[in-house]
Design an enzyme around this catalytic site. Structure first.
Site, PDB file in Angstrom:
ATOM      1  N   THR A  62     -23.941  18.822 -18.267  1.00  0.00           N
ATOM      2  CA  THR A  62     -23.841  19.196 -16.848  1.00  0.00           C
ATOM      3  C   THR A  62     -25.091  18.764 -16.075  1.00  0.00           C
ATOM      4  O   THR A  62     -26.180  18.660 -16.650  1.00  0.00           O
ATOM      5  CB  THR A  62     -23.679  20.731 -16.751  1.00  0.00           C
ATOM      6  OG1 THR A  62     -23.922  21.143 -15.413  1.00  0.00           O
ATOM      7  CG2 THR A  62     -24.684  21.464 -17.628  1.00  0.00           C
ATOM      8  N   ASP A  63     -24.928  18.597 -14.771  1.00  0.00           N
ATOM      9  CA  ASP A  63     -26.098  18.298 -13.935  1.00  0.00           C
ATOM     10  C   ASP A  63     -27.023  19.513 -13.800  1.00  0.00           C
ATOM     11  O   ASP A  63     -28.165  19.384 -13.363  1.00  0.00           O
ATOM     12  CB  ASP A  63     -25.668  17.799 -12.539  1.00  0.00           C
ATOM     13  CG  ASP A  63     -24.852  18.803 -11.728  1.00  0.00           C
ATOM     14  OD1 ASP A  63     -24.505  19.885 -12.254  1.00  0.00           O
ATOM     15  OD2 ASP A  63     -24.550  18.506 -10.550  1.00  0.00           O
ATOM     16  N   GLU A  64     -26.529  20.694 -14.189  1.00  0.00           N
ATOM     17  CA  GLU A  64     -27.326  21.910 -13.994  1.00  0.00           C
ATOM     18  C   GLU A  64     -28.591  21.933 -14.860  1.00  0.00           C
ATOM     19  O   GLU A  64     -29.522  22.680 -14.584  1.00  0.00           O
ATOM     20  CB  GLU A  64     -26.462  23.152 -14.242  1.00  0.00           C
ATOM     21  CG  GLU A  64     -25.241  23.150 -13.340  1.00  0.00           C
ATOM     22  CD  GLU A  64     -24.454  24.456 -13.298  1.00  0.00           C
ATOM     23  OE1 GLU A  64     -25.033  25.516 -13.561  1.00  0.00           O
ATOM     24  OE2 GLU A  64     -23.261  24.392 -12.991  1.00  0.00           O
ATOM     25  N   TYR A  93     -26.939  29.683 -18.862  1.00  0.00           N
ATOM     26  CA  TYR A  93     -25.970  28.608 -19.122  1.00  0.00           C
ATOM     27  C   TYR A  93     -26.665  27.254 -19.148  1.00  0.00           C
ATOM     28  O   TYR A  93     -26.557  26.497 -20.115  1.00  0.00           O
ATOM     29  CB  TYR A  93     -24.861  28.613 -18.051  1.00  0.00           C
ATOM     30  CG  TYR A  93     -24.047  27.331 -18.016  1.00  0.00           C
ATOM     31  CD1 TYR A  93     -23.228  26.978 -19.086  1.00  0.00           C
ATOM     32  CD2 TYR A  93     -24.100  26.464 -16.912  1.00  0.00           C
ATOM     33  CE1 TYR A  93     -22.487  25.796 -19.067  1.00  0.00           C
ATOM     34  CE2 TYR A  93     -23.361  25.294 -16.881  1.00  0.00           C
ATOM     35  CZ  TYR A  93     -22.557  24.959 -17.964  1.00  0.00           C
ATOM     36  OH  TYR A  93     -21.836  23.789 -17.943  1.00  0.00           O
ATOM     37  N   LYS A 101     -27.258  24.531 -22.239  1.00  0.00           N
ATOM     38  CA  LYS A 101     -26.784  23.146 -22.209  1.00  0.00           C
ATOM     39  C   LYS A 101     -27.957  22.178 -22.363  1.00  0.00           C
ATOM     40  O   LYS A 101     -27.850  21.163 -23.053  1.00  0.00           O
ATOM     41  CB  LYS A 101     -26.017  22.852 -20.914  1.00  0.00           C
ATOM     42  CG  LYS A 101     -24.690  23.555 -20.756  1.00  0.00           C
ATOM     43  CD  LYS A 101     -23.646  23.182 -21.797  1.00  0.00           C
ATOM     44  CE  LYS A 101     -23.106  21.780 -21.623  1.00  0.00           C
ATOM     45  NZ  LYS A 101     -21.967  21.521 -22.577  1.00  0.00           N
TER      46      LYS A 101
HETATM   47  P1  NAD Z   1     -13.911  25.840 -20.030  1.00  0.00           P
HETATM   48  O1  NAD Z   1     -14.647  27.133 -20.118  1.00  0.00           O
HETATM   49  O2  NAD Z   1     -12.739  25.718 -19.130  1.00  0.00           O
HETATM   50  O3  NAD Z   1     -13.412  25.416 -21.488  1.00  0.00           O
HETATM   51  C1  NAD Z   1     -14.194  25.571 -22.629  1.00  0.00           C
HETATM   52  C2  NAD Z   1     -13.286  25.433 -23.848  1.00  0.00           C
HETATM   53  O4  NAD Z   1     -14.106  25.562 -25.025  1.00  0.00           O
HETATM   54  C3  NAD Z   1     -12.219  26.521 -23.919  1.00  0.00           C
HETATM   55  O5  NAD Z   1     -10.972  25.940 -24.256  1.00  0.00           O
HETATM   56  C4  NAD Z   1     -12.707  27.411 -25.052  1.00  0.00           C
HETATM   57  O6  NAD Z   1     -11.649  28.056 -25.763  1.00  0.00           O
HETATM   58  C5  NAD Z   1     -13.463  26.424 -25.926  1.00  0.00           C
HETATM   59  N1  NAD Z   1     -14.469  27.092 -26.755  1.00  0.00           N
HETATM   60  C6  NAD Z   1     -15.411  27.982 -26.332  1.00  0.00           C
HETATM   61  N2  NAD Z   1     -16.140  28.408 -27.379  1.00  0.00           N
HETATM   62  C7  NAD Z   1     -15.670  27.751 -28.473  1.00  0.00           C
HETATM   63  C8  NAD Z   1     -16.026  27.754 -29.846  1.00  0.00           C
HETATM   64  N3  NAD Z   1     -16.995  28.545 -30.296  1.00  0.00           N
HETATM   65  N4  NAD Z   1     -15.357  26.939 -30.707  1.00  0.00           N
HETATM   66  C9  NAD Z   1     -14.348  26.137 -30.236  1.00  0.00           C
HETATM   67  N5  NAD Z   1     -13.960  26.115 -28.941  1.00  0.00           N
HETATM   68  C10 NAD Z   1     -14.604  26.909 -28.087  1.00  0.00           C
HETATM   69  O7  NAD Z   1     -15.023  24.766 -19.681  1.00  0.00           O
HETATM   70  P2  NAD Z   1     -14.936  23.428 -18.813  1.00  0.00           P
HETATM   71  O8  NAD Z   1     -15.213  23.760 -17.413  1.00  0.00           O
HETATM   72  O9  NAD Z   1     -13.699  22.698 -19.174  1.00  0.00           O
HETATM   73  O10 NAD Z   1     -16.205  22.637 -19.381  1.00  0.00           O
HETATM   74  C11 NAD Z   1     -16.084  21.810 -20.534  1.00  0.00           C
HETATM   75  C12 NAD Z   1     -17.432  21.183 -20.834  1.00  0.00           C
HETATM   76  O11 NAD Z   1     -17.866  20.419 -19.712  1.00  0.00           O
HETATM   77  C13 NAD Z   1     -18.532  22.207 -21.110  1.00  0.00           C
HETATM   78  O12 NAD Z   1     -19.353  21.705 -22.136  1.00  0.00           O
HETATM   79  C14 NAD Z   1     -19.303  22.289 -19.792  1.00  0.00           C
HETATM   80  O13 NAD Z   1     -20.653  22.619 -20.026  1.00  0.00           O
HETATM   81  C15 NAD Z   1     -19.159  20.855 -19.296  1.00  0.00           C
HETATM   82  N6  NAD Z   1     -19.213  20.689 -17.827  1.00  0.00           N
HETATM   83  C16 NAD Z   1     -18.422  21.448 -17.011  1.00  0.00           C
HETATM   84  C17 NAD Z   1     -18.445  21.244 -15.626  1.00  0.00           C
HETATM   85  C18 NAD Z   1     -17.554  22.024 -14.695  1.00  0.00           C
HETATM   86  O14 NAD Z   1     -17.661  21.873 -13.465  1.00  0.00           O
HETATM   87  N7  NAD Z   1     -16.625  22.839 -15.186  1.00  0.00           N
HETATM   88  C19 NAD Z   1     -19.306  20.267 -15.081  1.00  0.00           C
HETATM   89  C20 NAD Z   1     -20.110  19.508 -15.939  1.00  0.00           C
HETATM   90  C21 NAD Z   1     -20.038  19.721 -17.314  1.00  0.00           C
HETATM   91  P1  TYD Z   2     -19.177  28.023  -9.801  1.00  0.00           P
HETATM   92  O1  TYD Z   2     -17.770  27.566  -9.559  1.00  0.00           O
HETATM   93  O2  TYD Z   2     -19.381  29.279 -10.600  1.00  0.00           O
HETATM   94  O3  TYD Z   2     -19.959  26.790 -10.435  1.00  0.00           O
HETATM   95  P2  TYD Z   2     -21.553  26.612 -10.739  1.00  0.00           P
HETATM   96  O4  TYD Z   2     -22.219  27.936 -10.653  1.00  0.00           O
HETATM   97  O5  TYD Z   2     -21.531  26.073 -12.129  1.00  0.00           O
HETATM   98  O6  TYD Z   2     -22.051  25.632  -9.708  1.00  0.00           O
HETATM   99  O7  TYD Z   2     -19.890  28.241  -8.397  1.00  0.00           O
HETATM  100  C1  TYD Z   2     -19.979  27.199  -7.435  1.00  0.00           C
HETATM  101  C2  TYD Z   2     -20.821  27.712  -6.296  1.00  0.00           C
HETATM  102  O8  TYD Z   2     -20.104  28.774  -5.634  1.00  0.00           O
HETATM  103  C3  TYD Z   2     -22.152  28.317  -6.729  1.00  0.00           C
HETATM  104  O9  TYD Z   2     -23.157  28.001  -5.767  1.00  0.00           O
HETATM  105  C4  TYD Z   2     -21.894  29.801  -6.740  1.00  0.00           C
HETATM  106  C5  TYD Z   2     -20.862  29.991  -5.631  1.00  0.00           C
HETATM  107  N1  TYD Z   2     -19.901  31.102  -5.867  1.00  0.00           N
HETATM  108  C6  TYD Z   2     -19.720  32.064  -4.868  1.00  0.00           C
HETATM  109  O10 TYD Z   2     -20.350  32.034  -3.801  1.00  0.00           O
HETATM  110  N2  TYD Z   2     -18.835  33.081  -5.106  1.00  0.00           N
HETATM  111  C7  TYD Z   2     -18.120  33.166  -6.283  1.00  0.00           C
HETATM  112  O11 TYD Z   2     -17.328  34.130  -6.443  1.00  0.00           O
HETATM  113  C8  TYD Z   2     -18.302  32.157  -7.272  1.00  0.00           C
HETATM  114  C9  TYD Z   2     -17.558  32.210  -8.563  1.00  0.00           C
HETATM  115  C10 TYD Z   2     -19.210  31.129  -7.012  1.00  0.00           C
END
Ligand code: NAD
Ligand code: TYD
Length: 349
Positions: free
Chosen positions: A130-132, A155, A159
């Protein structure tokens, strides 16, 4: 080619599984997922009968199980997405994030290394990050692949730590790794604890929209289908040991994004203009809330030719349409455990 995709029942993982199954029918795809609250096999119903797909329920925290799975399956590649992914949950329960995101990743690295021995020809371990990890920007500037890590939430710290381990296995054991760091994703099948699906669900049910702080925080948003396409390009064409930033060149302050979402929802639900926005409720800010994320993805564009395919306005409308059409999916995932979580997070407010 046999690829292991971890976390394939989650939001991004399910799009990656779908993309690879459809684009590469000659590949075998094994989806390993523990099916935590965020994992949902309903996300893959349209592809789970394909002959080149296999689902394995299992936990990346179980190192012995992973070693056996790798010995039996002889994967050529790994695309690792399994993780705890929600910042708010990491604030309530940081240890879970260390266990899954850090130790789980190390278990997976160990299994790949043991299985592949030193014969890394044609092998690839792709870690999705992630960019975070880069921390928070002021009003100016962009994260590049050279930006020093500066995570602030449990988080992003977990990561960042996992990214360091992946690089360490490359530098120490020559494991053929590649890493990408992507901005906020949006689209279908996202669990409604994240901003966009949570707010769509709340607008439908006329519930308050809890905006953290003043809503001034800025995120870069990328359509999840474009992320899956970028992962394909990096998996096949990225260079070992390299990092690629992925982003949408699409920065929005939370409040501007929420206003746009409310306007789209008013139109789709046939409500009077301004109706949904009345649900906006400013609540206590998230602890350690990063002000701004913004990604420079020019390396990926220049070296591998990837660019996002659609505008945010179009992608957001498609996303709203999907959630409104799939109300049953939303209903299923918002019942049970999530209701309990929602009460804990927002009940007192
Ligand atoms: P998500 O929470 O929707 O999905 C995570 C999946 O991992 C779920 O299916 C869960 O069951 C599985 N999982 C969790 N713990 C596990 C374990 N111990 N063993 C096996 N499986 C397990 O997450 P997402 O939003 O799809 O993110 C997927 C990846 O991409 C993550 O690594 C996250 O850090 C990264 N990422 C997410 C975003 C975003 O905006 N959502 C952006 C950049 C990177
Ligand atoms: P989120 O979807 O949780 O992603 P991330 O924290 O990984 O960026 O949140 C996106 C942005 O929205 C973040 O600045 C937090 C804000 N946010 C709210 O203001 N209210 C909410 O209920 C949630 C879930 C997020």
């Amino acid at each position: 080619m046999h690829i292991l995709i971890t976390g394939g029942a989650g939001f991004i993982g399910s799009h990656v599984v779908r993309h690879f199954l459809k684009s590469y029918p000659a590949y075998t795809i094994t989806n390993l997922d523990a099916l935590t609250y965020a994992g949902n096999l309903a996300n893959l119903m349209d592809v789970d009968a394909l002959p080149n797909y296999r689902f394995v329920k299992g936990d990346i925290n179980d190192g012995d199980f992973l070693q056996r799975l790798f010995r039996e399956s002889r994967f050529d590649g790994v695309i690792h997405l399994a993780a705890e992914s929600h910042v708010d949950r990491s604030i309530s329960n940081p240890t879970e994030f260390v266990v899954t995101n850090v130790l789980g990743t190390v278990n997976l690295l160990n299994a790949a290394r043991a299985c592949w021995q030193s014969d890394f020809e044609g092998k690839r371990f792709y870690h999705i990050s992630t960019d975070e990890v880069y921390g928070s920007l002021g009003r100016e500037g962009l994260f590049t692949e050279q930006t020093a890590y500066d995570p602030h939430s449990p988080y992003s710290a977990s990561k960042a730590s996992s990214d360091h381990f992946v690089r360490a296995y490359h530098d120490t054991y020559n494991l053929p790794v590649v890493i990408s760091n992507c901005s906020n994703n949006y689209g279908s099948f996202q669990f409604p604890e994240k901003l966009i699906p949570l707010f769509i669900n709340n607008i439908v049910h006329n519930k308050p929209l809890p905006v953290y702080g003043k809503g001034e925080n800025i995120r870069d948003w990328l359509w999840v289908v474009d992320h899956a396409q970028a992962i394909d390009v990096i998996y096949h064409q990225g260079s070992n040991g390299e990092t690629y930033n992925i982003g949408g060149h699409n920065e929005w302050s939370n409040i501007d994004l929420i206003r746009l979402l409310c306007r789209i929802m008013d139109t789709k639900l046939g409500r009077a203009a301004g109706e949904s926005e009345k649900l906006v409720t400013y609540v206590t800010d998230r602890a350690g809330h990063d002000l701004r994320y913004a990604i420079d993805s020019s390396k990926l564009q220049r070296e591998l030719g990837w660019v996002p395919s659609i505008s945010f306005e179009k992608g957001l409308e498609l996303t709203v349409d999907w959630y409104l059409t799939n109300a049953e999916w939303l209903q299923n995932v918002t019942s049970g455990e999530y209701q309990h979580y929602y009460k804990e997070m927002y009940g007192a407010r």
